[in-house]
Write a protein that holds these residues in place. Structure first.
Motif, PDB file in Angstrom:
ATOM      1  N   ALA A  31     -22.027  66.919  38.058  1.00 59.41           N
ATOM      2  CA  ALA A  31     -21.044  66.163  37.947  1.00 59.41           C
ATOM      3  C   ALA A  31     -20.689  64.684  37.898  1.00 59.41           C
ATOM      4  CB  ALA A  31     -19.815  67.528  38.642  1.00 59.41           C
ATOM      5  N   LYS A  32     -21.157  64.362  39.304  1.00 55.35           N
ATOM      6  CA  LYS A  32     -21.207  63.102  39.256  1.00 55.35           C
ATOM      7  C   LYS A  32     -21.705  62.254  38.023  1.00 55.35           C
ATOM      8  CE  LYS A  32     -22.808  63.160  44.007  1.00 55.35           C
ATOM      9  NZ  LYS A  32     -21.924  62.634  45.004  1.00 55.35           N
ATOM     10  N   TYR A  33     -22.159  62.624  37.600  1.00 52.71           N
ATOM     11  CA  TYR A  33     -23.646  61.764  36.785  1.00 52.71           C
ATOM     12  C   TYR A  33     -21.506  61.299  35.326  1.00 52.71           C
ATOM     13  CZ  TYR A  33     -25.892  60.521  32.324  1.00 52.71           C
ATOM     14  OH  TYR A  33     -26.275  60.326  31.086  1.00 52.71           O
ATOM     15  N   ALA A  34     -21.742  62.876  35.771  1.00 52.94           N
ATOM     16  CA  ALA A  34     -21.044  62.971  34.206  1.00 52.94           C
ATOM     17  C   ALA A  34     -19.311  61.881  34.486  1.00 52.94           C
ATOM     18  CB  ALA A  34     -19.880  63.923  33.795  1.00 52.94           C
ATOM     19  N   LEU A  35     -18.887  61.702  35.603  1.00 54.05           N
ATOM     20  CA  LEU A  35     -17.967  61.151  36.141  1.00 54.05           C
ATOM     21  C   LEU A  35     -18.379  59.930  35.646  1.00 54.05           C
ATOM     22  CD1 LEU A  35     -15.081  61.109  36.965  1.00 54.05           C
ATOM     23  CD2 LEU A  35     -15.939  61.266  39.303  1.00 54.05           C
ATOM     24  N   ALA A  36     -19.534  59.376  36.599  1.00 58.17           N
ATOM     25  CA  ALA A  36     -19.691  57.401  37.393  1.00 58.17           C
ATOM     26  C   ALA A  36     -19.981  56.979  35.133  1.00 58.17           C
ATOM     27  CB  ALA A  36     -21.460  57.612  37.671  1.00 58.17           C
ATOM     28  N   ASP A  37     -20.318  57.844  34.480  1.00 60.22           N
ATOM     29  CA  ASP A  37     -20.290  58.170  32.919  1.00 60.22           C
ATOM     30  C   ASP A  37     -18.733  57.281  32.219  1.00 60.22           C
ATOM     31  OD1 ASP A  37     -21.918  57.007  31.046  1.00 60.22           O
ATOM     32  OD2 ASP A  37     -22.418  59.018  30.094  1.00 60.22           O
ATOM     33  N   SER A  38     -17.973  58.342  31.964  1.00 65.25           N
ATOM     34  CA  SER A  38     -16.905  58.082  31.843  1.00 65.25           C
ATOM     35  C   SER A  38     -16.291  56.539  33.295  1.00 65.25           C
ATOM     36  CB  SER A  38     -16.009  59.617  31.933  1.00 65.25           C
ATOM     37  OG  SER A  38     -15.571  59.704  33.176  1.00 65.25           O
ATOM     38  N   LEU A  39     -16.304  56.800  34.420  1.00 56.27           N
ATOM     39  CA  LEU A  39     -15.341  55.465  34.788  1.00 56.27           C
ATOM     40  C   LEU A  39     -15.790  55.018  34.373  1.00 56.27           C
ATOM     41  CD1 LEU A  39     -15.757  57.139  37.895  1.00 56.27           C
ATOM     42  CD2 LEU A  39     -13.616  56.547  36.864  1.00 56.27           C
ATOM     43  N   TYR A  40     -17.907  54.328  34.024  1.00 57.03           N
ATOM     44  CA  TYR A  40     -17.743  52.868  33.448  1.00 57.03           C
ATOM     45  C   TYR A  40     -17.873  53.023  32.383  1.00 57.03           C
ATOM     46  CZ  TYR A  40     -21.835  50.320  31.540  1.00 57.03           C
ATOM     47  OH  TYR A  40     -22.614  49.149  30.569  1.00 57.03           O
ATOM     48  N   ASP A  41     -17.537  53.033  31.769  1.00 63.92           N
ATOM     49  CA  ASP A  41     -16.904  53.478  29.711  1.00 63.92           C
ATOM     50  C   ASP A  41     -15.630  53.264  29.500  1.00 63.92           C
ATOM     51  OD1 ASP A  41     -19.250  54.032  29.113  1.00 63.92           O
ATOM     52  OD2 ASP A  41     -18.874  56.418  28.079  1.00 63.92           O
ATOM     53  N   ILE A  42     -14.255  53.557  31.146  1.00 61.62           N
ATOM     54  CA  ILE A  42     -13.298  52.132  30.267  1.00 61.62           C
ATOM     55  C   ILE A  42     -12.749  51.690  31.815  1.00 61.62           C
ATOM     56  CG2 ILE A  42     -12.405  54.941  29.470  1.00 61.62           C
ATOM     57  CD1 ILE A  42     -11.434  55.522  33.067  1.00 61.62           C
ATOM     58  N   GLY A  43     -13.901  51.430  32.273  1.00 60.91           N
ATOM     59  CA  GLY A  43     -14.186  49.727  33.016  1.00 60.91           C
ATOM     60  C   GLY A  43     -14.094  50.145  34.391  1.00 60.91           C
TER      61      GLY A  43
END
Length: 268
Positions: A31-43
C-alpha cells in the motif's frame, strides 16, 4: 450549490489526508508503494518522499528496486535537494548499469552537482566536482541529446572558476598600491595566464599585468627604472598584440606614452 461543492471538496481532502496518514503508519508495504507511486506521478513529492524513505530499504534486492530507487532519487531532484539527488542518482547508475534510466540518472546526477555550485567568490570545490561529473557524463554518453546542455554547463562552471582565480590575482594588484608588492602582482597574473590561456578574462589579466609592471617601474630606484620600464613595455606589446583595439586602449596608450618618454630621457 456552491456550499455543497465546497463541502464535497472538503470531504475529499480530509479523506485523502486520512488515507495518507493511515498508510504512512501502516505495515502494508504494498500500500505504501502504491500510494508513493501515485503521489509521485501527480507531483506530490513531499508526501511521496516520506513513503519512499520507508520502503526503499525493504525493496532492495527485489525486482521493483530499480523503479523504486529511480523515483526515490528523482523525488529529491524535484524537491530541489540536489545534494541527496546527486548522491542517490550516482548510486543508481552504479547499481543498475543496464537500466534504461541509466543515462537519465547520470545526467540528473551531474546536473544536481552543477546546481550545488556556489557563487564565484566562494570556495569552488563543489564547482570542480560538478565539472568532473559533467565530463564523466559527456565521456560516457557522447551521443546523448543532453550533450549540448552538458557542454554549456561545463563552460559556465569553467568561467566561474576562472573568474574566481582572476579576482584573486587582481587583488594582488590592489594590495600592491599600498605595499609596493608589484612583483607578486605581476607573478599572479603570469600564473593566471599560464593556467587559463584561453580565458575570457585574458584581456583584463594582460592589462593588470601591464599596470603592475608600469607602477613598479616608475616607483623604483633610479638605477632600476630603465630595466623595469623595458619590461613594462614588453607587457604593453603583448596586450596590444592580442587586443589592438581593446577596452583598455586609452589607459594603455597613456602608459606606453609615458614609458617611451621616460626611456627617451634616460638615453639622453
Amino acid at each position: 450549490m456552491k456550499n455543497i461543492l465546497a463541502f464535497l471538496i472538503l470531504v475529499v481532502v480530509v479523506s485523502s489526508c486520512s488515507t495518507y496518514q493511515e498508510t504512512l503508519k501502516s505495515d502494508d508495504i504494498g500500500a505504501k508503494y502504491a500510494l508513493a507511486d501515485s503521489l509521485y506521478d501527480i507531483g506530490k513529492y513531499k508526501k511521496s518522499l516520506k513513503l519512499w524513505e520507508q520502503i526503499v530499504p525493504v525493496y532492495r534486492g527485489r525486482p521493483q528496486a530499480e523503479r523504486v530507487m529511480y523515483k526515490y532519487s528523482d523525488t529529491y531532484y524535484q524537491l530541489g535537494d540536489y545534494y541527496l539527488a546527486g548522491y542517490n542518482f550516482e548510486r543508481f547508475v552504479k547499481s543498475y548499469p543496464k537500466s534504461t534510466k541509466r543515462e537519465d540518472a547520470a545526467f540528473k546526477s551531474a546536473q544536481s552537482y552543477y546546481k550545488l555550485s556556489p557563487r564565484y567568490n566562494l570556495d569552488q570545490g563543489d564547482t570542480q566536482r560538478a565539472m568532473d561529473k559533467l565530463q564523466e557524463f559527456i565521456n560516457s554518453y557522447p551521443e546523448s541529446v543532453q550533450i549540448p546542455v552538458a557542454n554549456d554547463m561545463v563552460a559556465e562552471l569553467g568561467t566561474k572558476i576562472e573568474k574566481k582565480e582572476f579576482e584573486i590575482a587582481k587583488m594582488y594588484n590592489k594590495i600592491a598600491v599600498s605595499q609596493f608588492t608589484y612583483p607578486a602582482a605581476i607573478k599572479s597574473m603570469d600564473n593566471f595566464l599560464s593556467d587559463f590561456p584561453g580565458s575570457e578574462f585574458k584581456e583584463d589579466a594582460l592589462f593588470y599585468r601591464l599596470d603592475s609592471a608600469y607602477k613598479f617601474a616608475i616607483g623604483s630606484r633610479r638605477d632600476l627604472v630603465t630595466e623595469r620600464l623595458e619590461a613594462a613595455k614588453q607587457y604593453h606589446e603583448t596586450l596590444i598584440k592580442y587586443f589592438p583595439s581593446g577596452k583598455y586602449n586609452e589607459e594603455a596608450t597613456e602608459m606606453i606614452t609615458d614609458i617611451n618618454e621616460r626611456l627617451a630621457e634616460a638615453i639622453n
